[in-house]
Design a protein around this motif. Structure first.
Motif, PDB file in Angstrom:
ATOM      1  N   THR A 110      16.315  -6.913  -8.945  1.00 17.23           N
ATOM      2  CA  THR A 110      15.672  -5.634  -8.663  1.00 17.23           C
ATOM      3  C   THR A 110      14.193  -5.865  -8.361  1.00 17.23           C
ATOM      4  N   LEU A 111      13.542  -4.807  -7.887  1.00 17.18           N
ATOM      5  CA  LEU A 111      12.115  -4.866  -7.599  1.00 17.18           C
ATOM      6  C   LEU A 111      11.374  -3.891  -8.501  1.00 17.18           C
ATOM      7  N   SER A 148       0.826  -1.207   0.000  1.00 22.28           N
ATOM      8  CA  SER A 148       0.000   0.000   0.000  1.00 22.28           C
ATOM      9  C   SER A 148       0.861   1.258   0.000  1.00 22.28           C
ATOM     10  N   ARG A 149       2.153   1.098  -0.282  1.00 27.78           N
ATOM     11  CA  ARG A 149       3.033   2.264  -0.405  1.00 27.78           C
ATOM     12  C   ARG A 149       4.162   1.906  -1.381  1.00 27.78           C
ATOM     13  N   PRO A 150       4.857   2.913  -1.917  1.00 24.38           N
ATOM     14  CA  PRO A 150       5.935   2.625  -2.868  1.00 24.38           C
ATOM     15  C   PRO A 150       7.092   1.874  -2.216  1.00 24.38           C
ATOM     16  N   ILE A 151       7.898   1.237  -3.053  1.00 22.43           N
ATOM     17  CA  ILE A 151       9.103   0.548  -2.592  1.00 22.43           C
ATOM     18  C   ILE A 151      10.080   1.575  -2.010  1.00 22.43           C
ATOM     19  N   LEU A 152      10.695   1.227  -0.888  1.00 24.61           N
ATOM     20  CA  LEU A 152      11.657   2.115  -0.246  1.00 24.61           C
ATOM     21  C   LEU A 152      13.059   1.883  -0.806  1.00 24.61           C
ATOM     22  N   ASN A 153      13.903   2.917  -0.703  1.00 20.19           N
ATOM     23  CA  ASN A 153      15.269   2.815  -1.219  1.00 20.19           C
ATOM     24  C   ASN A 153      16.044   1.682  -0.556  1.00 20.19           C
TER      25      ASN A 153
END
Length: 351
Positions: free
Chosen positions: A148-149, A131-136
């Motif tokens: 990679t994701l 429910s949120r973008p991928i974090l660094n």
């Protein structure tokens, strides 16, 4: 016996032996393919297929999607995805029985976007729901593992705020909501309500993407106030808000808006310019469950509502069958049939 006569017999023996070995291997793979504790074993796939690196243009229905792999695939992640898992995934299973999905919860942690993505990186899931973008830092951990994701947006969601039905205020601004959860506003009379202490509830930041997004985007990275009471689930939090006249809680809009025991609160970027997360007029608790509040889809799609976000399928880009499974799942959700079912589940179509 002459060497000439021995040669056909030797060849025949070798063929029989190879057949027995091959048959045994076939039997072994048939037996182990039903081990529900493992994700389907990774297999190389055609990396040139358009389904592997990006989602297809939307089709009409689940049957129209190509390159859907056969096997059993573990998946999991965000608790905000629960309505999709309940309403959409069974329809996918019915239409594509070869694509078997098994929802997995973490053993020693709460389910959520973070734990789902970590399980994906660790190889315990074929794909994750977030429910949120991928974090660094998640991208970094994946890179250290050699892949990679990718995140594929499939729906629009909003965060809705629940208060006790006896709190009578026109709404809150995002700044006021931030001040409540950081301890600067502690009484409802500070925002035009009755003289009642505010009791904020939240899940812990480690519990999922909704809380992470709230801390990052609403609290601007600030810590929760010491008067915030942490709860394990949204169900528990809504029960507490219903039983405490000063209670307030935030969660995914489909988890809040239709509830009978609380009141969803309008939010705005500026005071007096509030947007409801529900379609007006408000359905009162006394009219529920005969009638229920419905999502204000137009406000979410247009961005008028101040707290919206995308729901993502997180895909492991490793040129293995997990990647094919993740992209196929996203493609199924992006069909007209998938988007309609997502809408019925309480989210907003992205297409």
């Amino acid at each position: 016996m002459s060497q000439k006569n021995e040669t056909p017999i030797l060849i025949l023996s070798l063929l029989i032996t190879a057949g027995l070995i091959g048959g045994g291997f076939w039997w072994f793979t048939r037996k182990t393919s039903f081990n529900l504790n493992q994700v389907t074993k990774p297999q190389p796939i055609n990396s040139t297929s358009p389904n592997i690196t990006k989602p297809e243009s939307s089709g009409n229905n689940f049957a129209s999607i190509q390159n859907v792999p056969t096997g059993l695939f573990n998946y999991g992640g965000s608790t905000s995805w629960a309505p999709v898992r309940l309403a959409v995934d069974p329809a996918i299973q019915a239409a594509r029985p070869e694509f078997r999905l098994r929802y997995v919860e973490p053993i020693s942690a709460s389910p959520g976007s973070s734990t789902g993505i970590q399980a994906l990186i660790d190889g315990r899931l074929a794909f994750a729901q977030s429910s949120r973008p991928i974090l660094n830092e998640e991208l970094k951990r994946a890179k250290e593992r050699g892949f990679t994701l990718q995140q594929i947006a499939v729906a629009i969601d909003g965060l809705a705020v629940a208060v006790n039905p006896n709190i009578n205020i026109p709404g809150l601004t995002v700044d006021q909501l931030r001040s409540i959860y950081t301890g600067k506003i502690t009484n409802w009379n500070q925002v035009g309500g009755p003289n009642i202490p505010i009791k904020p509830y939240s899940r812990r930041i480690s519990d999922g993407g909704t809380v992470e997004l709230f801390v990052q985007d609403i609290l601007s990275g600030q810590a929760f106030s010491s008067n915030v009471e942490f709860v394990s689930t949204t169900t528990q939090a809504l029960q507490k808000v219903a039983g405490s006249i000063g209670g307030i809680y935030y969660a995914s809009a489909p988890e809040v808006v239709p509830q009978c025991s609380i009141k969803p609160l309008p939010l705005g970027r500026m005071q007096g310019q509030y947007i409801t997360p529900y379609q007006e007029p408000l359905v009162l608790p006394s009219e529920c469950p005969g009638k229920r509040n419905k999502l204000n889809i137009e406000a979410f799609q247009s961005g008028k509502y101040p707290i919206t976000r995308n729901l993502f399928v997180v895909v492991k880009q490793n040129n293995q069958i997990e990647q094919q499974a993740g992209v196929a799942y996203a493609n199924l959700l992006l069909t007209e049939q998938g988007q309609e079912l997502i809408s019925q589940a309480g989210f907003v179509k992205i297409r």
